[in-house]
Design an enzyme around this catalytic site. Sequence first.
Site, PDB file in Angstrom:
ATOM      1  N   CYS A 159       4.642  -6.001   4.694  1.00  0.00           N
ATOM      2  CA  CYS A 159       5.088  -6.838   3.563  1.00  0.00           C
ATOM      3  C   CYS A 159       4.963  -8.319   3.936  1.00  0.00           C
ATOM      4  CB  CYS A 159       6.534  -6.516   3.188  1.00  0.00           C
ATOM      5  SG  CYS A 159       6.898  -4.760   3.064  1.00  0.00           S
ATOM      6  N   CYS A 188      -0.238  -0.825  -0.216  1.00  0.00           N
ATOM      7  CA  CYS A 188       0.869  -0.064  -0.806  1.00  0.00           C
ATOM      8  C   CYS A 188       0.861  -0.148  -2.329  1.00  0.00           C
ATOM      9  CB  CYS A 188       2.196  -0.609  -0.280  1.00  0.00           C
ATOM     10  SG  CYS A 188       2.413  -2.370  -0.629  1.00  0.00           S
TER      11      CYS A 188
END
Length: 139
Positions: free
Chosen positions: A119, A50
Amino acid sequence: MDSRFDDLQEDILEDNLEIYSKTAVDHFMNPRNLGEMEDYDGFARSTGPCGDSISIWIKVKDNIISEISFTTDGCGPSISSASMVTALAKGKTIEEARKIGQWDVLNALEGLPEEKEHCSLLAATSLMKAMEDFSASKN
Ligand code: FES
């Protein structure tokens, strides 16, 4: 981090907090072990697909992670994940901390929305690399 904070504030205002567990929100609002460390034994900065990064510093005493800290330029869940991975690793031996993986972080956070699960992988990877840096500098 301010714009990320604004993002979460927006979620709160929009009443979207139900998509995050209370634990994940707590670690976002009150991150554990946040900040850079000057005198450290291991350090790594990992960047996810990302484009966001998590940095982790560790201090090791008698093979135990006595101090650990993180910074991130990532999203709210990256703050929750990095905070949680440091909380899980603190006080553990290097061998114990090596077993901490993405799913340990996710479970401890009581889950993240599917699109934010990566994440937690970034946080676990950063911890692993900081420990590798420590081991490499020792040898
Ligand atoms: Fe990149 Fe969360 S979206 S770390």
